[in-house]
Design a protein around this motif. Structure first.
Motif: not given
Length: 269
Positions: A39, A42-43, A50, A53, A71, A76, A100, A102
């Motif tokens: 995660v 990804a962020v 994304v 979360v 995030a 996000l 999360a 995605v």
């Protein structure tokens, strides 16, 4: 931040859980990332993809600085959930409090070749999620330009593959659904040599020419590379085994080959 999500049977929780199923991932174009490392990456590297979360109360405190705050700074949605809700969302038996959702990315082979790649790896009919994820992680570690995945291989957005990449899924392009032989032809047309990694190869890895752009071609865990694929490659290379081990598994062999390539391309050795 929204109120704490407490109902494990809510539509939102069910929709996240349903992404463990391949047809749902294919229909929605989304997948789940579990664990702080995945995660976090990804962020950090794919914030525009994304969707949401989710963190438990404990995870919210523990990862406030490296997940929750970045995030939110990226705009996000960050949701606090109970342990029970997180357990339903997650696929693993012992989730780490962070999940999360995605959006999947679908780069093409043309996209990769446009960047004049020096090092690639092609997974052909690889079925084991752990092997696929480990090869993606190794390719990331050595600075490979991309990982190519053939049709009939494991889905790289499956929960087990995503977890085993430890975030590397967001660091380099992963091109999927490729027909093997036409892909080999396309690579050759762009000046990229194709090296079949096979225990029956006549060229030993230390003797292989790794100084020019090339792609390692890795076979299925059970039956390796078919003869027609080996014949389609520019060379067949084997990793020398001097001890009593019968062979290396796919992920181990790929890692050894990729590091040999990285050394040759970077240091000219």
């Amino acid at each position: 931040m929204a109120d704490v999500l407490t109902n494990p049977r809510s539509d939102r929780v069910r929709s996240v859980r349903s992404l463990a199923q391949r047809p749902v991932r294919q229909r929605t174009g989304r997948f789940v990332v579990e664990g702080p490392q995945g995660v976090r990456e990804a962020v950090r590297c794919a914030a525009d993809r994304v969707v949401d979360v989710y963190l438990t109360d404990q995870a919210m405190e523990r990862y406030a600085a490296d997940i929750a705050a970045p995030a939110r700074a990226a705009g996000l949605w960050v949701h606090q959930v109970t342990d029970e809700v997180l357990a339903v969302m997650a696929d693993s038996e012992q989730p780490q409090g962070v999940v999360a959702v995605v959006e999947a990315l679908a780069p093409s082979l043309a996209d990769v070749l446009a960047g004049s790649p020096g090092l690639l790896v092609l997974l052909t009919h690889v079925r084991d999620p752990g092997n696929a994820g480990t090869v993606i992680r190794a390719a990331d570690a050595v600075g490979a330009a991309a990982v190519l995945v053939s049709e009939a291989s494991v889905d790289v957005t499956s929960p087990k593959v995503v977890r085993s990449t430890a975030g590397s899924l967001f660091h380099l392009p992963i091109v999927t659904g490729l027909p093997v032989e036409s892909t080999l032809d396309e690579l050759r047309a762009h000046g990229i040599r194709t090296l079949a990694a096979d225990g029956g190869g006549t060229t030993l890895l230390p003797d292989a020419d790794l100084s020019t752009p090339h792609c390692w071609v890795m076979g299925n865990e059970a039956w390796g590379l078919p003869e027609q694929v080996r014949a389609h490659c520019d060379d067949i290379v084997r990793v020398p085994i001097v001890g009593k081990a019968e062979s290396l598994n796919l992920a181990m062999a790929a890692t050894v080959c990729l590091y040999a390539s990285a050394g040759a391309l970077t240091f000219g050795t």
